[in-house]
Design a protein around this motif. Sequence first.
Motif, PDB file in Angstrom:
ATOM      1  N   GLU A  79      -6.548 -22.239 -42.567  1.00  0.00           N
ATOM      2  CA  GLU A  79      -7.283 -23.209 -41.754  1.00  0.00           C
ATOM      3  C   GLU A  79      -6.918 -23.005 -40.288  1.00  0.00           C
ATOM      4  OE1 GLU A  79      -8.123 -28.010 -41.225  1.00  0.00           O
ATOM      5  OE2 GLU A  79      -6.839 -27.298 -42.861  1.00  0.00           O
ATOM      6  N   HIS A  80      -7.924 -22.919 -39.456  1.00  0.00           N
ATOM      7  CA  HIS A  80      -7.699 -22.740 -38.024  1.00  0.00           C
ATOM      8  C   HIS A  80      -7.004 -23.972 -37.447  1.00  0.00           C
ATOM      9  CE1 HIS A  80      -8.861 -22.926 -33.712  1.00  0.00           C
ATOM     10  NE2 HIS A  80      -8.549 -21.654 -33.770  1.00  0.00           N
ATOM     11  N   GLY A  81      -5.922 -23.748 -36.724  1.00  0.00           N
ATOM     12  CA  GLY A  81      -5.240 -24.841 -36.049  1.00  0.00           C
ATOM     13  C   GLY A  81      -4.205 -25.568 -36.873  1.00  0.00           C
ATOM     14  N   GLY A  82      -4.114 -25.281 -38.180  1.00  0.00           N
ATOM     15  CA  GLY A  82      -3.110 -25.951 -39.006  1.00  0.00           C
ATOM     16  C   GLY A  82      -3.697 -26.544 -40.268  1.00  0.00           C
ATOM     17  N   LEU A  83      -2.910 -26.581 -41.327  1.00  0.00           N
ATOM     18  CA  LEU A  83      -3.344 -27.115 -42.614  1.00  0.00           C
ATOM     19  C   LEU A  83      -3.338 -28.633 -42.590  1.00  0.00           C
ATOM     20  CD1 LEU A  83      -1.165 -24.705 -44.775  1.00  0.00           C
ATOM     21  CD2 LEU A  83      -3.643 -24.547 -44.467  1.00  0.00           C
ATOM     22  N   ASP A  84      -4.406 -29.243 -43.102  1.00  0.00           N
ATOM     23  CA  ASP A  84      -4.489 -30.698 -43.146  1.00  0.00           C
ATOM     24  C   ASP A  84      -5.261 -31.132 -44.384  1.00  0.00           C
ATOM     25  OD1 ASP A  84      -7.165 -30.204 -42.550  1.00  0.00           O
ATOM     26  OD2 ASP A  84      -6.986 -30.756 -40.437  1.00  0.00           O
ATOM     27  N   ASP A  85      -5.773 -32.361 -44.386  1.00  0.00           N
ATOM     28  CA  ASP A  85      -6.452 -32.892 -45.567  1.00  0.00           C
ATOM     29  C   ASP A  85      -7.674 -32.076 -45.949  1.00  0.00           C
ATOM     30  OD1 ASP A  85      -6.710 -35.110 -47.574  1.00  0.00           O
ATOM     31  OD2 ASP A  85      -8.629 -35.377 -46.529  1.00  0.00           O
ATOM     32  N   LEU A  86      -8.299 -31.420 -44.983  1.00  0.00           N
ATOM     33  CA  LEU A  86      -9.448 -30.558 -45.275  1.00  0.00           C
ATOM     34  C   LEU A  86      -9.019 -29.409 -46.190  1.00  0.00           C
ATOM     35  CD1 LEU A  86     -12.455 -30.520 -44.379  1.00  0.00           C
ATOM     36  CD2 LEU A  86     -11.798 -28.878 -42.624  1.00  0.00           C
ATOM     37  N   ALA A  87      -7.848 -28.853 -45.918  1.00  0.00           N
ATOM     38  CA  ALA A  87      -7.311 -27.783 -46.768  1.00  0.00           C
ATOM     39  C   ALA A  87      -6.954 -28.322 -48.152  1.00  0.00           C
ATOM     40  CB  ALA A  87      -6.082 -27.159 -46.116  1.00  0.00           C
ATOM     41  N   TYR A  88      -6.372 -29.519 -48.200  1.00  0.00           N
ATOM     42  CA  TYR A  88      -6.009 -30.104 -49.499  1.00  0.00           C
ATOM     43  C   TYR A  88      -7.238 -30.316 -50.381  1.00  0.00           C
ATOM     44  CZ  TYR A  88      -4.909 -33.482 -53.079  1.00  0.00           C
ATOM     45  OH  TYR A  88      -4.806 -34.112 -54.291  1.00  0.00           O
ATOM     46  N   ARG A  89      -8.256 -30.962 -49.812  1.00  0.00           N
ATOM     47  CA  ARG A  89      -9.470 -31.210 -50.596  1.00  0.00           C
ATOM     48  C   ARG A  89     -10.115 -29.897 -51.032  1.00  0.00           C
ATOM     49  NH1 ARG A  89     -13.522 -34.188 -47.452  1.00  0.00           N
ATOM     50  NH2 ARG A  89     -12.362 -33.741 -45.534  1.00  0.00           N
ATOM     51  N   SER A  90     -10.043 -28.896 -50.173  1.00  0.00           N
ATOM     52  CA  SER A  90     -10.664 -27.608 -50.485  1.00  0.00           C
ATOM     53  C   SER A  90      -9.962 -26.904 -51.638  1.00  0.00           C
ATOM     54  CB  SER A  90     -10.651 -26.710 -49.244  1.00  0.00           C
ATOM     55  OG  SER A  90     -11.514 -27.225 -48.247  1.00  0.00           O
ATOM     56  N   ILE A  91      -8.614 -26.862 -51.640  1.00  0.00           N
ATOM     57  CA  ILE A  91      -7.923 -26.132 -52.690  1.00  0.00           C
ATOM     58  C   ILE A  91      -8.093 -26.818 -54.044  1.00  0.00           C
ATOM     59  CG2 ILE A  91      -5.675 -27.235 -52.324  1.00  0.00           C
ATOM     60  CD1 ILE A  91      -6.460 -23.580 -53.432  1.00  0.00           C
ATOM     61  N   VAL A  92      -8.139 -28.138 -54.047  1.00  0.00           N
ATOM     62  CA  VAL A  92      -8.389 -28.841 -55.314  1.00  0.00           C
ATOM     63  C   VAL A  92      -9.784 -28.515 -55.829  1.00  0.00           C
ATOM     64  CG1 VAL A  92      -8.642 -31.103 -56.397  1.00  0.00           C
ATOM     65  CG2 VAL A  92      -6.750 -30.687 -54.811  1.00  0.00           C
ATOM     66  N   ASN A  93     -10.772 -28.490 -54.931  1.00  0.00           N
ATOM     67  CA  ASN A  93     -12.132 -28.131 -55.325  1.00  0.00           C
ATOM     68  C   ASN A  93     -12.197 -26.696 -55.838  1.00  0.00           C
ATOM     69  OD1 ASN A  93     -13.097 -30.627 -54.537  1.00  0.00           O
ATOM     70  ND2 ASN A  93     -13.774 -29.936 -52.526  1.00  0.00           N
ATOM     71  N   VAL A  94     -11.575 -25.771 -55.105  1.00  0.00           N
ATOM     72  CA  VAL A  94     -11.617 -24.357 -55.477  1.00  0.00           C
ATOM     73  C   VAL A  94     -10.978 -24.136 -56.849  1.00  0.00           C
ATOM     74  CG1 VAL A  94     -10.694 -22.075 -54.911  1.00  0.00           C
ATOM     75  CG2 VAL A  94     -11.728 -23.486 -53.118  1.00  0.00           C
ATOM     76  N   ALA A  95      -9.843 -24.773 -57.103  1.00  0.00           N
ATOM     77  CA  ALA A  95      -9.191 -24.639 -58.409  1.00  0.00           C
ATOM     78  C   ALA A  95     -10.103 -25.139 -59.526  1.00  0.00           C
ATOM     79  CB  ALA A  95      -7.866 -25.398 -58.418  1.00  0.00           C
ATOM     80  N   GLY A  96     -10.793 -26.233 -59.281  1.00  0.00           N
ATOM     81  CA  GLY A  96     -11.697 -26.775 -60.288  1.00  0.00           C
ATOM     82  C   GLY A  96     -12.921 -25.905 -60.528  1.00  0.00           C
ATOM     83  N   ILE A  97     -13.308 -25.128 -59.534  1.00  0.00           N
ATOM     84  CA  ILE A  97     -14.474 -24.245 -59.673  1.00  0.00           C
ATOM     85  C   ILE A  97     -14.089 -22.922 -60.332  1.00  0.00           C
ATOM     86  CG2 ILE A  97     -16.208 -22.924 -58.387  1.00  0.00           C
ATOM     87  CD1 ILE A  97     -15.992 -25.176 -56.222  1.00  0.00           C
ATOM     88  N   LEU A  98     -13.003 -22.299 -59.871  1.00  0.00           N
ATOM     89  CA  LEU A  98     -12.596 -20.994 -60.384  1.00  0.00           C
ATOM     90  C   LEU A  98     -11.849 -21.096 -61.710  1.00  0.00           C
ATOM     91  CD1 LEU A  98     -11.433 -19.230 -57.091  1.00  0.00           C
ATOM     92  CD2 LEU A  98     -13.682 -19.187 -58.187  1.00  0.00           C
ATOM     93  N   LYS A  99     -11.249 -22.259 -61.970  1.00  0.00           N
ATOM     94  CA  LYS A  99     -10.572 -22.542 -63.235  1.00  0.00           C
ATOM     95  C   LYS A  99      -9.553 -21.473 -63.649  1.00  0.00           C
ATOM     96  CE  LYS A  99     -14.115 -25.531 -65.249  1.00  0.00           C
ATOM     97  NZ  LYS A  99     -14.702 -25.898 -63.941  1.00  0.00           N
ATOM     98  N   PRO A 100      -8.598 -21.176 -62.781  1.00  0.00           N
ATOM     99  CA  PRO A 100      -7.520 -20.258 -63.186  1.00  0.00           C
ATOM    100  C   PRO A 100      -6.621 -20.942 -64.218  1.00  0.00           C
ATOM    101  CG  PRO A 100      -6.991 -21.273 -61.097  1.00  0.00           C
ATOM    102  CD  PRO A 100      -8.390 -21.718 -61.424  1.00  0.00           C
ATOM    103  N   ALA A 101      -5.793 -20.171 -64.898  1.00  0.00           N
ATOM    104  CA  ALA A 101      -4.855 -20.750 -65.858  1.00  0.00           C
ATOM    105  C   ALA A 101      -4.006 -21.808 -65.160  1.00  0.00           C
ATOM    106  CB  ALA A 101      -3.963 -19.655 -66.436  1.00  0.00           C
ATOM    107  N   GLY A 102      -3.924 -23.002 -65.774  1.00  0.00           N
ATOM    108  CA  GLY A 102      -3.137 -24.082 -65.199  1.00  0.00           C
ATOM    109  C   GLY A 102      -3.894 -24.968 -64.224  1.00  0.00           C
ATOM    110  N   TRP A 103      -5.203 -24.760 -64.092  1.00  0.00           N
ATOM    111  CA  TRP A 103      -5.948 -25.540 -63.100  1.00  0.00           C
ATOM    112  C   TRP A 103      -6.022 -27.023 -63.451  1.00  0.00           C
ATOM    113  CZ3 TRP A 103     -10.416 -28.358 -63.914  1.00  0.00           C
ATOM    114  CH2 TRP A 103     -11.069 -28.168 -65.141  1.00  0.00           C
ATOM    115  N   GLU A 104      -6.055 -27.349 -64.746  1.00  0.00           N
ATOM    116  CA  GLU A 104      -6.121 -28.765 -65.128  1.00  0.00           C
ATOM    117  C   GLU A 104      -4.887 -29.511 -64.664  1.00  0.00           C
ATOM    118  OE1 GLU A 104      -6.327 -26.228 -67.301  1.00  0.00           O
ATOM    119  OE2 GLU A 104      -7.958 -26.529 -68.757  1.00  0.00           O
ATOM    120  N   ASP A 105      -3.724 -28.888 -64.887  1.00  0.00           N
ATOM    121  CA  ASP A 105      -2.458 -29.483 -64.445  1.00  0.00           C
ATOM    122  C   ASP A 105      -2.474 -29.630 -62.925  1.00  0.00           C
ATOM    123  OD1 ASP A 105       0.113 -30.334 -64.096  1.00  0.00           O
ATOM    124  OD2 ASP A 105       1.067 -28.647 -65.109  1.00  0.00           O
ATOM    125  N   PHE A 106      -2.962 -28.610 -62.241  1.00  0.00           N
ATOM    126  CA  PHE A 106      -2.986 -28.620 -60.775  1.00  0.00           C
ATOM    127  C   PHE A 106      -3.869 -29.746 -60.243  1.00  0.00           C
ATOM    128  CE2 PHE A 106      -4.831 -27.237 -56.707  1.00  0.00           C
ATOM    129  CZ  PHE A 106      -3.679 -26.993 -55.972  1.00  0.00           C
TER     130      PHE A 106
END
Length: 284
Positions: free
Chosen positions: A211-238
Amino acid sequence: MKKTMMTILLALMIALLAQFACAEPAAVVQGVFDALTAEGSDYEQTKAMYAEYFEGIQWDEAVEGDSIVISIANSEYMDGSWTFTQDGDYLTAAFDGEDYNGLSLAMSMLKAVGSYLGMEADVMTGYVNGLNFLNIENDNFIMTQDEATGATTVRINDAAPWDMKGLDEMVLDERVVEPLEDGYTSTAANFGKLMMVANKEGDGMVILLGEHGGLDDLAYRSIVNVAGILKPAGWEDFTANYTELSDAETDAYSAKLNVPMDEARDIIEDAKDSYAYAIFRFGK
């Protein structure tokens, strides 16, 4: 003293805007051209990359009046000429519907405009991607297509720095990221001020989020969304238990924030110093 300082800052801002507003078209074109051809620019990197694949390829770029003209010869597949002309507040160009080389050059020109205006070129590109993905109309980057001929016209505002309304709301979600198809091992996105690269590694997955300028809530919401879309092993726990942006180490996943640049560049070579990066690992 505070009032005096504010007055000085206001005067400097007005002077900067006046500089852009009063610039003659030829001066604007020359400024964009200088940014386009600067050492290390996106355009110069593109030239170097194609030189590796097409021996003897010849590039030529020049300012001709109120236009920038780029020509390519001896490339077998890319030969042609493209003209970007200053029209009012916009640098404009028209391409045939299948002219992907022209559209690629338009993206290099977009970054050159960003550099000329003193903006972060990668954020500018991500913002344009966001506008296109979300079908948001704007006055800064306008792309239209003739339904009859398929010809595409691109118009890039180079009169003054963009306000980039909505940039802080461009979150990675299902509108931008799609599940990996069978046989594919990686995916990437550049959206707003965020970038993401996901690579399958055996039964696991590594995701680099920047994230440009520093990680914040935008990054948090994004990684949770990405994990739910790509569904890597362990994504449910994440998605169930990763409730805030923080370092983490579990049997199912790990998260490491603000990683050193060399670690980020192990995943994407051109990681930028103006971005902060996090690495998330899933599975084994």
